[in-house]
Design a protein around this motif. Sequence first.
Motif, short mmCIF file in Angstrom:
data_model
loop_
_atom_site.label_atom_id
_atom_site.label_comp_id
_atom_site.label_asym_id
_atom_site.label_seq_id
_atom_site.Cartn_x
_atom_site.Cartn_y
_atom_site.Cartn_z
N ILE A 12 0.97 -1.25 0.16
CA ILE A 12 0.05 -0.02 0.07
C ILE A 12 0.94 1.28 0.02
N ASP A 13 0.29 2.45 -0.43
CA ASP A 13 0.98 3.66 -0.21
C ASP A 13 1.64 3.86 1.25
N GLY A 14 2.98 4.25 1.11
CA GLY A 14 3.55 4.58 2.45
C GLY A 14 3.96 3.29 2.99
N THR A 38 14.52 0.28 -10.83
CA THR A 38 13.31 0.89 -11.65
C THR A 38 12.07 0.94 -10.78
N ARG A 39 11.25 1.82 -11.48
CA ARG A 39 9.98 1.89 -10.61
C ARG A 39 8.72 2.10 -11.75
N GLU A 40 7.40 1.80 -11.07
CA GLU A 40 6.33 2.26 -11.80
C GLU A 40 5.37 2.97 -10.87
N LEU A 50 0.39 9.30 -15.91
CA LEU A 50 -0.12 8.54 -14.96
C LEU A 50 -0.13 9.51 -13.43
N ARG A 51 1.22 10.14 -13.55
CA ARG A 51 1.47 10.67 -12.01
C ARG A 51 0.37 11.85 -12.04
N ILE A 52 0.01 12.46 -13.18
CA ILE A 52 -0.69 13.68 -13.04
C ILE A 52 -2.11 13.16 -12.84
N LEU A 67 -3.88 2.69 -18.67
CA LEU A 67 -2.48 3.35 -19.02
C LEU A 67 -1.47 2.90 -17.99
N PHE A 68 -1.92 2.06 -16.94
CA PHE A 68 -0.88 1.40 -16.33
C PHE A 68 -0.15 0.37 -16.91
N ALA A 69 -1.24 -0.50 -17.72
CA ALA A 69 -0.78 -1.70 -18.54
C ALA A 69 -0.01 -1.26 -19.75
N ASP A 71 2.14 1.72 -19.93
CA ASP A 71 3.31 1.98 -19.35
C ASP A 71 4.23 0.78 -18.95
N ARG A 72 3.49 -0.34 -18.31
CA ARG A 72 4.06 -1.60 -18.05
C ARG A 72 4.59 -2.26 -19.23
N SER A 73 3.83 -2.17 -20.43
CA SER A 73 4.22 -3.26 -21.45
C SER A 73 5.64 -2.64 -22.04
N ASP A 93 10.22 -1.27 -8.31
CA ASP A 93 9.63 -0.67 -7.14
C ASP A 93 8.06 -0.48 -7.56
N ARG A 94 7.34 -1.14 -7.19
CA ARG A 94 6.05 -1.63 -7.72
C ARG A 94 5.93 -2.03 -9.19
N TYR A 95 4.98 -3.27 -9.43
CA TYR A 95 4.82 -3.64 -10.81
C TYR A 95 3.26 -4.12 -11.10
N GLU A 97 1.44 -6.51 -9.93
CA GLU A 97 0.83 -6.69 -8.76
C GLU A 97 -0.07 -5.40 -8.25
N ALA A 98 0.56 -4.37 -8.42
CA ALA A 98 -0.08 -3.00 -7.88
C ALA A 98 -1.27 -2.66 -8.83
N SER A 99 -1.42 -3.00 -9.92
CA SER A 99 -2.57 -3.02 -10.87
C SER A 99 -3.52 -3.87 -10.66
N ILE A 100 -3.18 -5.12 -10.40
CA ILE A 100 -4.14 -6.15 -9.99
C ILE A 100 -5.09 -5.70 -8.62
N VAL A 101 -4.31 -5.07 -7.87
CA VAL A 101 -4.98 -4.89 -6.53
C VAL A 101 -5.59 -3.61 -6.73
N TYR A 102 -4.78 -2.42 -6.92
CA TYR A 102 -5.55 -0.92 -6.84
C TYR A 102 -6.54 -0.91 -8.00
N GLN A 103 -6.48 -1.53 -9.15
CA GLN A 103 -7.35 -1.25 -10.05
C GLN A 103 -8.72 -1.82 -9.85
N SER A 104 -8.47 -2.98 -9.26
CA SER A 104 -9.71 -3.83 -8.93
C SER A 104 -10.39 -3.51 -7.83
N LYS A 149 -5.12 10.58 -5.06
CA LYS A 149 -6.57 9.83 -5.02
C LYS A 149 -6.39 8.61 -4.30
N PHE A 150 -5.59 7.71 -4.09
CA PHE A 150 -5.81 6.46 -3.66
C PHE A 150 -5.17 6.66 -2.07
N GLU A 151 -4.66 7.76 -1.71
CA GLU A 151 -4.35 7.76 -0.19
C GLU A 151 -5.32 8.39 0.63
P1 TMP Z 1 4.17 5.50 -5.59
O1 TMP Z 1 3.31 6.18 -4.70
O2 TMP Z 1 4.79 4.15 -5.13
O3 TMP Z 1 4.90 6.16 -6.54
O4 TMP Z 1 2.98 4.76 -6.61
C1 TMP Z 1 2.08 5.67 -7.31
C2 TMP Z 1 0.50 5.36 -7.06
O5 TMP Z 1 0.18 4.42 -8.09
C3 TMP Z 1 0.10 4.36 -5.62
O6 TMP Z 1 -0.86 5.11 -5.03
C4 TMP Z 1 -0.23 3.08 -6.32
C5 TMP Z 1 -0.63 3.38 -7.65
N1 TMP Z 1 -0.44 2.28 -8.80
C6 TMP Z 1 -1.61 1.86 -9.14
O7 TMP Z 1 -2.71 2.13 -8.82
N2 TMP Z 1 -1.51 0.71 -10.35
C7 TMP Z 1 -0.33 0.38 -10.55
O8 TMP Z 1 -0.19 -0.36 -11.59
C8 TMP Z 1 0.87 0.95 -10.08
C9 TMP Z 1 2.23 0.55 -10.69
C10 TMP Z 1 0.74 2.03 -9.24
#
Ligand code: TMP
Length: 200
Positions: A12-14, A38-40, A50-52, A67-69, A71-73, A93-95, A97-104, A149-151
């Motif tokens: 999770i974040d943090g 590297t990181r996502e 995506l950061r915006i 978009l996450f997909a 960026d990842r491909s 740093d993230r890959y 799994e973050a999409s599978i969890v956060y986007q679902s 937005k997810f925090e």
């Molecule tokens: P970060 O805080 O580790 O830089 O990650 C940015 C945010 O993006 C964090 O809230 C998790 C989210 N995220 C997704 O929702 N899906 C993804 O596939 C990735 C890589 C990150």
Amino acid sequence: MVIGLFITIDGIDGCGSTTHSKLLAGFLENKGYNVFLTREPTNSEIGKLLRIYLKNDKIPPETDALLFAADRSYHYLIDIKEKQEDGFIVISDRYKEASIVYQSVQSERISTKWIEEINKFAQDPDITIILDIDPAISLSRKTQKDLEKFENTPFLDKVREIYLERAKSQNYYVINSDDIIEFVQGKIQKLVLKHLKQKA
Ligand code: TMP
């Protein structure tokens, strides 16, 4: 050809994924390994967008997921795969799994199966480490006015639950990150060294 180990650190974040990815990279470099850290989201144009979007809660979850997909491909095919083929240990740093969890969690319309499908061009890592922490603690360490937005605690409570469920079903490593940094990092290093020995 020796294919380098591919490690991802997520949670999770943090949770400390950025801190621990950097510390692990330094540790392995000191041991003489070639490491690609590297990181996502990545620093590509898609990653910047995506950061915006992380500051904009009007973006449809499906758009985020696609978009996450994308960026990842790009990340996997252009960076990670090549570095692995050159024998580097890759730490992301993230890959996926973050999409599978956060986007679902973002939307009931989004299934794990669909996320796996749109991410199928990005290969699975060899090691997935989930850093586990209570969102109330992880968020209290962040500057409240800059939150993305997810925090928020209710969302991250659900995200944490799914990470832990997935870790169980997929046999990922789970490490409690609400502890002294050196102690948490020591656990990460120990398990990575074990894999490197097995691979040698
Ligand atoms: P970060 O805080 O580790 O830089 O990650 C940015 C945010 O993006 C964090 O809230 C998790 C989210 N995220 C997704 O929702 N899906 C993804 O596939 C990735 C890589 C990150």
